[in-house]
Design a protein around this motif. Structure first.
Motif: not given
Length: 544
Positions: A143-144, A146-159, A212-219, A224-229
């Protein structure tokens, strides 16, 4: 929605934790039992002599977070219920249990429940004299602005970075700074073809076929956008360009994460396209493809990027003692070894033999003439193509015969050549079976100069590899008795035996091989097996 393998929803997380502990590879994990419903997995080898690293959140993202508990990454993982933040008490007890004088860094993803519950737990721990800091991962760039972006798989880099710095014995301030610097250097985005399955939820998947859904969350949050597969490489290209726009980089590592529902072959295609994308051009290191932070069974994947400096590079390359960290691979070229094909191509000089030519022409013509009859029989007991399949082989041999391109004066070599030619024009198993027959027969004839023995040897190999025997309602029911009679009493006896063998299939109400084996007795009763009928017709034509 798909079904789930589950006992009870209420026990699902605990059952999963127990499964993890029963089969742990390194024997370095333990469940912290506080006598209530708190679910924490921690290092059993932890000495409290270094900065502790804690992460956690709702369950359903396995192997995150418990799969990354171990030396070099997390000290403990606090597990909430499915997609629900763990309680304040659970987080606080985890902090108190693992934190020594060096302090504790808490890493969370940017969701309200995690911020509140982990945040309050940290404040309580500070009041109790513990040295605690918290960092918040917000790597989702779907989400361009976005003041509060979600945390997803990049969290593993932090770990990985925080765990590495802590393992070097650095103080809490240094570990926290490394973690925050990592958060500032990462970006992630996901895409999915279907959402995840939730226990007890029978609602239809919101993602339509072909989309396909682009930018969906891990829950399971909507994208944010539905596109053609599109083709995989087009999906990867879209994600690659968005990541590089949000996180421009000339030296980076890429994490390729299976959101839970993609097969290994699909993830390998994703990986190939990531490596060949704009994102992959300047990538030094790759993590995955692997299920690292999933959304139960979501059919999709995410890509994460981290800008590299020397510290982060060393951190990613360092060893861990964890179950789920897959290690890091350096960018490679596709290894290809140029080889000369070793498959046998028979070389021979054509030769003439009128008697052999006449016999071969008779056999081929008979099969071609019976094409429609064989197809009719196979329509009843199979898939309707036996006549066409046999006729295609016969036409190939007949064409080579008419062109004088066969070694007719060398019967052993002739059978081998026919065996090779049949595999090129006959589809399905029949072409391979007949090729086995003629190849083995040719080899036997070359050794013994005995035609009947050669045919019997070819049939034995066909039966061995094909798995069928007399009585299984196949061409073998005519071939086997025909060859036996030929060897004992001459060719005229073989003709009679072939007909009797083919007739015997009329009363066989159970097939044990081929497509007929899937049919019931009513369908088979009174119908002659098409392969056996073909053998009967060939023997009869040669006796005229």
């Amino acid at each position: 929605m798909a079904d789930l393998v589950i006992n009870e929803r209420e026990s699902w997380v605990n059952d999963s934790i127990d499964g993890t502990l029963y089969t742990q590879q390194h024997n370095n994990l333990t469940r912290l039992d506080f006598g209530n419903d708190i679910k924490v997995i921690a290092r059993s080898d932890w000495q409290k002599d270094k900065v502790a690293i804690i992460c956690g959140g709702g369950s359903g993202h396995e192997p995150a977070h418990a799969g990354f508990v171990g030396k070099g990454m997390l000290t403990a993982a606090v597990c909430g219920d499915l997609f629900a933040a763990p309680s304040v008490d659970a987080v606080l007890n985890a902090i108190l249990h693992v934190t020594g004088d060096a302090g504790c860094l808490v890493v969370i993803k940017n969701y309200t429940g995690d911020r509140l519950n982990f945040g309050l737990a940290c404040e309580k721990a500070k009041e109790m004299g513990r040295n605690v800091e918290m960092v918040i991962v917000s790597d989702d760039i779907s989400i361009p602005e976005n003041p509060k972006p979600r945390g997803i798989a990049g969290t593993l880099f932090v770990h990985k970075v925080a765990g590495y710095v802590a393992e070097q014995g650095e103080d809490l301030a240094t570990v926290t700074k490394a973690a925050q610097d990592t958060i500032d250097s990462i970006a992630s985005i996901g895409i999915a073809l279907s959402s995840c399955t939730l226990p007890g939820d029978d609602s239809a998947d919101r993602i339509a076929a072909g989309k396909a859904e682009l930018g969906l969350g891990i829950h399971g949050e909507a994208g944010i956008e539905t596109i053609e597969l599109r083709q995989c490489k087009e999906l990867v290209s879209i994600m690659s360009d968005k990541l590089l726009t949000a996180c421009p980089s000339e030296r980076h590592a890429v994490l390729i994460n299976n959101l839970g529902g993609l097969s290994p072959i699909e993830m390998n295609v994703v990986t190939k396209d990531v490596v060949e994308s704009n994102l992959g051009k300047n990538a030094e290191l790759f993590i995955g493809p692997a299920p690292l932070m999933t959304a139960i069974d979501m059919k999709g994947f995410s890509i994460s990027i981290i800008k590299l400096d020397e510290l982060k590079r060393q951190a990613l390359l360092s060893d861990t003692v964890t179950a789920a960290w897959p290690g890091v691979s350096k960018k490679q070229t596709v290894a290809v070894t140029q080889c000369e094909s070793q498959s046998s191509q028979i070389t021979f000089s054509p030769s003439q033999n009128e008697a052999v030519a006449n016999a071969l022409r008779t056999v081929c013509s008979t099969i071609i003439e019976n094409e429609a009859a064989l197809n009719h029989l196979d329509t009843i007991v199979g898939d309707g193509d036996t006549g066409s399949t046999f006729a295609s082989g016969a036409r190939k041999v007949l064409a080579e015969l008419d062109a004088n391109q066969l070694p007719l004066n060398e019967p052993g070599l002739l059978m081998t050549v026919i065996g090779q030619q049949l595999t090129t024009v006959m589809g399905g198993s029949s072409g391979v079976l007949l090729s086995i027959f003629f190849t083995a027969a040719g080899r036997e004839f070359t050794a013994t100069n005995n035609l009947v023995a050669a045919f019997q040897s070819g049939l034995a190999r066909m039966m061995e590899y094909g798995g069928a025997a007399v009585g299984d309602r196949t061409m073998i029911d005519a071939l086997y008795p025909a060859f036996e009679a030929w060897g004992a009493n001459g060719f005229a006896a073989a003709v009679e035996a072939a007909k009797a063998g083919a007739d015997s299939t009329l009363d066989m109400t159970k097939a044990n091989a081929g497509r007929s084996s899937y049919l019931n007795s009513d369908t088979l009763n009174g119908v002659k097996d098409p392969g056996a009928f073909a053998v009967e017709q060939v023997f009869e034509s040669l006796n005229k």
